[in-house]
Motif scaffolding. Structure first.
Motif, PDB file in Angstrom:
ATOM      1  N   ARG A   8      38.433  40.532  37.513  1.00 18.49           N
ATOM      2  CA  ARG A   8      39.347  39.634  36.799  1.00 18.49           C
ATOM      3  C   ARG A   8      39.764  38.457  37.684  1.00 18.49           C
ATOM      4  NH1 ARG A   8      37.992  40.270  31.877  1.00 18.49           N
ATOM      5  NH2 ARG A   8      38.962  41.968  30.695  1.00 18.49           N
ATOM      6  N   HIS A   9      39.942  38.719  38.966  1.00 17.25           N
ATOM      7  CA  HIS A   9      40.297  37.639  39.885  1.00 17.25           C
ATOM      8  C   HIS A   9      39.175  36.603  39.959  1.00 17.25           C
ATOM      9  CE1 HIS A   9      42.215  35.696  43.336  1.00 17.25           C
ATOM     10  NE2 HIS A   9      41.026  35.693  43.923  1.00 17.25           N
ATOM     11  N   ALA A  10      37.938  37.062  40.009  1.00 13.69           N
ATOM     12  CA  ALA A  10      36.802  36.139  40.051  1.00 13.69           C
ATOM     13  C   ALA A  10      36.784  35.250  38.819  1.00 13.69           C
ATOM     14  CB  ALA A  10      35.499  36.925  40.165  1.00 13.69           C
ATOM     15  N   GLN A  11      37.128  35.817  37.684  1.00 15.12           N
ATOM     16  CA  GLN A  11      37.162  35.030  36.456  1.00 15.12           C
ATOM     17  C   GLN A  11      38.324  34.049  36.433  1.00 15.12           C
ATOM     18  OE1 GLN A  11      37.258  38.320  33.617  1.00 15.12           O
ATOM     19  NE2 GLN A  11      35.170  37.811  32.945  1.00 15.12           N
ATOM     20  N   HIS A  12      39.521  34.549  36.721  1.00 14.64           N
ATOM     21  CA  HIS A  12      40.727  33.730  36.566  1.00 14.64           C
ATOM     22  C   HIS A  12      40.895  32.712  37.688  1.00 14.64           C
ATOM     23  CE1 HIS A  12      42.832  35.725  33.138  1.00 14.64           C
ATOM     24  NE2 HIS A  12      41.987  36.697  33.440  1.00 14.64           N
ATOM     25  N   GLN A  13      40.561  33.093  38.912  1.00 14.88           N
ATOM     26  CA  GLN A  13      40.804  32.212  40.048  1.00 14.88           C
ATOM     27  C   GLN A  13      39.636  31.265  40.307  1.00 14.88           C
ATOM     28  OE1 GLN A  13      43.701  32.138  41.567  1.00 14.88           O
ATOM     29  NE2 GLN A  13      43.185  30.576  43.094  1.00 14.88           N
ATOM     30  N   GLY A  31      36.739  30.852  38.068  1.00 12.73           N
ATOM     31  CA  GLY A  31      35.963  30.430  36.917  1.00 12.73           C
ATOM     32  C   GLY A  31      34.582  31.055  36.840  1.00 12.73           C
ATOM     33  N   LEU A  32      34.399  32.192  37.493  1.00 14.90           N
ATOM     34  CA  LEU A  32      33.122  32.906  37.422  1.00 14.90           C
ATOM     35  C   LEU A  32      33.171  33.798  36.180  1.00 14.90           C
ATOM     36  CD1 LEU A  32      32.694  33.843  41.195  1.00 14.90           C
ATOM     37  CD2 LEU A  32      31.720  31.900  39.963  1.00 14.90           C
ATOM     38  N   LYS A  33      32.767  33.225  35.073  1.00 13.84           N
ATOM     39  CA  LYS A  33      32.981  33.874  33.775  1.00 13.84           C
ATOM     40  C   LYS A  33      32.204  35.164  33.628  1.00 13.84           C
ATOM     41  CE  LYS A  33      32.567  33.078  28.789  1.00 13.84           C
ATOM     42  NZ  LYS A  33      32.119  32.156  27.731  1.00 13.84           N
ATOM     43  N   ARG A  34      30.943  35.152  34.040  1.00 14.29           N
ATOM     44  CA  ARG A  34      30.066  36.293  33.775  1.00 14.29           C
ATOM     45  C   ARG A  34      29.952  37.162  35.029  1.00 14.29           C
ATOM     46  NH1 ARG A  34      27.531  35.692  29.082  1.00 14.29           N
ATOM     47  NH2 ARG A  34      25.690  36.920  29.578  1.00 14.29           N
ATOM     48  N   VAL A  35      30.535  38.348  34.957  1.00 14.88           N
ATOM     49  CA  VAL A  35      30.591  39.265  36.094  1.00 14.88           C
ATOM     50  C   VAL A  35      29.748  40.497  35.767  1.00 14.88           C
ATOM     51  CG1 VAL A  35      32.059  40.642  37.608  1.00 14.88           C
ATOM     52  CG2 VAL A  35      32.915  38.471  36.666  1.00 14.88           C
ATOM     53  N   MET A  36      28.836  40.842  36.656  1.00  9.25           N
ATOM     54  CA  MET A  36      28.077  42.086  36.490  1.00  9.25           C
ATOM     55  C   MET A  36      28.589  43.110  37.492  1.00  9.25           C
ATOM     56  SD  MET A  36      23.994  42.854  36.454  1.00  9.25           S
ATOM     57  CE  MET A  36      23.418  44.457  35.855  1.00  9.25           C
ATOM     58  N   ILE A  37      28.891  44.307  36.999  1.00 10.56           N
ATOM     59  CA  ILE A  37      29.325  45.409  37.849  1.00 10.56           C
ATOM     60  C   ILE A  37      28.262  46.496  37.798  1.00 10.56           C
ATOM     61  CG2 ILE A  37      31.079  47.174  38.246  1.00 10.56           C
ATOM     62  CD1 ILE A  37      33.123  45.322  36.954  1.00 10.56           C
ATOM     63  N   ILE A  38      27.713  46.825  38.957  1.00 13.60           N
ATOM     64  CA  ILE A  38      26.735  47.896  39.087  1.00 13.60           C
ATOM     65  C   ILE A  38      27.422  49.068  39.786  1.00 13.60           C
ATOM     66  CG2 ILE A  38      24.531  48.604  40.091  1.00 13.60           C
ATOM     67  CD1 ILE A  38      23.738  45.608  40.065  1.00 13.60           C
ATOM     68  N   ASP A  39      27.417  50.219  39.159  1.00 16.74           N
ATOM     69  CA  ASP A  39      28.104  51.397  39.692  1.00 16.74           C
ATOM     70  C   ASP A  39      27.065  52.494  39.919  1.00 16.74           C
ATOM     71  OD1 ASP A  39      29.590  53.770  40.051  1.00 16.74           O
ATOM     72  OD2 ASP A  39      31.228  53.061  38.784  1.00 16.74           O
ATOM     73  N   PHE A  40      26.747  52.774  41.206  1.00 15.00           N
ATOM     74  CA  PHE A  40      25.783  53.842  41.473  1.00 15.00           C
ATOM     75  C   PHE A  40      26.431  55.090  42.075  1.00 15.00           C
ATOM     76  CE2 PHE A  40      25.003  50.808  45.130  1.00 15.00           C
ATOM     77  CZ  PHE A  40      25.479  51.597  46.164  1.00 15.00           C
ATOM     78  N   ASP A  70      27.400  35.366  37.136  1.00 20.30           N
ATOM     79  CA  ASP A  70      27.883  34.386  38.114  1.00 20.30           C
ATOM     80  C   ASP A  70      28.211  35.063  39.442  1.00 20.30           C
ATOM     81  OD1 ASP A  70      27.809  32.157  36.295  1.00 20.30           O
ATOM     82  OD2 ASP A  70      29.622  32.975  35.361  1.00 20.30           O
ATOM     83  N   ILE A  71      28.426  36.360  39.414  1.00 15.87           N
ATOM     84  CA  ILE A  71      28.708  37.149  40.617  1.00 15.87           C
ATOM     85  C   ILE A  71      28.368  38.604  40.302  1.00 15.87           C
ATOM     86  CG2 ILE A  71      31.141  37.556  40.010  1.00 15.87           C
ATOM     87  CD1 ILE A  71      31.813  37.343  43.014  1.00 15.87           C
ATOM     88  N   ILE A  72      27.915  39.335  41.312  1.00 13.10           N
ATOM     89  CA  ILE A  72      27.625  40.759  41.156  1.00 13.10           C
ATOM     90  C   ILE A  72      28.577  41.556  42.037  1.00 13.10           C
ATOM     91  CG2 ILE A  72      25.931  42.604  41.520  1.00 13.10           C
ATOM     92  CD1 ILE A  72      23.728  40.578  40.941  1.00 13.10           C
ATOM     93  N   LEU A  73      29.275  42.509  41.444  1.00 15.37           N
ATOM     94  CA  LEU A  73      30.143  43.433  42.160  1.00 15.37           C
ATOM     95  C   LEU A  73      29.548  44.830  42.049  1.00 15.37           C
ATOM     96  CD1 LEU A  73      33.642  42.172  40.884  1.00 15.37           C
ATOM     97  CD2 LEU A  73      32.288  41.327  42.821  1.00 15.37           C
TER      98      LEU A  73
END
Length: 444
Positions: free
Chosen positions: A243-248, A250-259, A338-341
């Motif tokens: 959410r911080h990446a989006q709000h602060q 402007g990285l709208k599209r965030v991918m989260i990979i959970d292994f 826009d970013i991968i977490l």
């Protein structure tokens, strides 16, 4: 009442910034002191005492308020961001501990020790590997983008009870415990992720190869649901960072990979109807908490933005190589993040006591290397890992160290740690069936 001490600026640990380094040992930068906590709870481990002895003091019973914890603009020199290959923060949460509990305060120190012994720390790598020290805790608004205000304030109020009793279990959350420092330390761990997002984004504006980030923090976060804690997790560190990446930024599209070996149900719940956050989880079929069914794909506007790939017990390196090539990479390429977490749980390792997959140190090296390349191709290299599970200290620390090797484009150290004799044949037919089913559901 005294307020929680918040440093004005982060500090980078490493040879290249000698004037900014603390005069403390590796890992001892934590801005809180746990002397009174150790007296209260009777901790006598030699290693933990050595960590706590060099930390700065704060007043017991401190609280965090919005006005006392504004975000400070990072002041990291451009040269440091250009030279670095890895940026990391540590938040060992030494006071958040229950004896004999698998999610203990020995986890982060074990990782830091391994990085030092394998010469992957700032001491040995100079400007390549940098530790950001004295970062700010997350403010309450940051956390409230993911969790309810009633939960946040309720947890803070519960700290007085934890102080009186030494340790409490949080009702209705399974084996999730709290001590008198849990609230402050959980804010600090969430703040580490925010700091790394800020730093990696800043670096990505300076050049095409920003450093990768790693939040070596606890308590973990991916089980914490919007309304409360769960499964050892207090605040959703990766969800707060997303959410911080989006709000602060402007990285709208965030991918989260959970292994992680367990499904990240808290992260999934937070974004289940959000089309702009793609949550992809590989986990052991039937494991805790029983969520993450393959046909759970999101809802409303977020339908299709959740992908669950439950793997059969015994799945290992073959399964994850196939999963990456056939599911993870195609999903990312279609989503165009826009970013991968990354929720980096190391409890799928064959030696881990809490599950039944058989990843090896080499499996985690492969994942780190592959995700790094994916981020380079799709989102300017912006990628940050967040420590989740991993409860065998040996396999946890060696696997994180090999993740660092992958980040540095250096050969894997897995041969030093992996014993092929401990592995058995993977259930390839079931693995292929699960992968094909996921591909069919998501039209991959």
């Amino acid at each position: 009442m005294e307020k929680l001490w918040v440093p004005s600026l982060p500090i980078l640990g490493g040879r290249m910034l000698p004037l900014l380094r603390h005069c403390c040992a590796v890992g001892s930068h934590h801005p809180l002191t746990w002397r009174s906590i150790f007296q209260t709870l009777g901790r006598e481990q030699k290693q933990i005492r050595s960590w706590s002895a060099q930390c700065s003091a704060y007043n017991e019973g401190a609280s965090v308020s919005e006005k006392d914890n504004p975000h400070k603009k990072l002041a990291l020199p451009d040269k440091s961001l250009l030279d670095a290959r890895i940026l990391y923060c540590t938040s060992p949460a030494l006071g958040h501990n229950k004896e004999a509990h698998p999610e203990s305060n020995k986890r982060v120190p074990a990782i830091v020790d391994a990085l030092e012994k394998l010469e992957l720390s700032p001491k040995h790598r100079g400007s390549q590997v940098l530790e950001i020290q004295n970062f700010n805790p997350a403010c309450l608004d940051d956390v409230a983008r993911v969790h309810s205000r009633s939960y946040i304030t309720g947890l803070e109020k519960a700290m007085s009870k934890a102080s009186e009793e030494g340790l409490i279990f949080i009702e209705g959350t399974g084996p999730t415990y709290a001590t008198e420092t849990t609230f402050q330390e959980s804010l600090l761990s969430a703040g580490a992720g925010i700091t790394l997002v800020d730093s990696v984004v800043a670096a990505s504006k300076l050049g095409p190869n920003p450093p990768l980030g790693f939040a070596l923090v606890r308590p973990p976060g991916h089980h914490a649901v919007p309304q409360g804690p769960m499964g050892f997790c207090v605040f959703g560190n990766i969800a707060v960072a997303a959410r911080h990446a989006q709000h602060q930024h402007g990285l709208k599209r965030v991918m989260i990979i959970d292994f992680d070996v367990h499904h990240g149900n808290g992260t999934s719940d937070a974004f289940y109807d959000d089309p702009d956050i793609f949550f992809l989880s590989t986990h052991q079929f039937g494991s805790y908490p029983g969520t993450g069914k393959i046909n759970q794909v999101g809802q409303g506007d977020g339908e299709g933005a959740t992908l669950n790939l439950p793997l059969p017990g015994g799945a290992g390196d073959y399964a994850m190589r196939c999963a990456f090539d056939e599911v993870i990479a195609p999903s990312a390429q279609r989503f165009k993040p826009d970013i991968i977490l990354v929720s980096a749980g190391y409890d799928a390792h064959a030696l881990d006591p809490l599950a039944g997959l058989q990843f090896t140190t080499g499996t985690f090296y492969m994942l780190a290397s592959s995700i790094k390349q994916l981020a380079k191709e799709l989102c300017g290299g912006r990628c940050i890992f967040f420590l989740e599970g991993g409860y065998n200290l040996q396999s946890l620390s060696s696997s994180v160290a090999d993740t660092f090797c992958a980040f540095l484009d250096e050969p894997s150290l897995a041969a030093q740690f992996d014993d092929p004799a401990m592995l058995f044949e993977e259930p390839t037919r079931k693995i292929k069936e699960a992968i094909e089913k996921a591909k069919g559901i998501h039209s991959l």
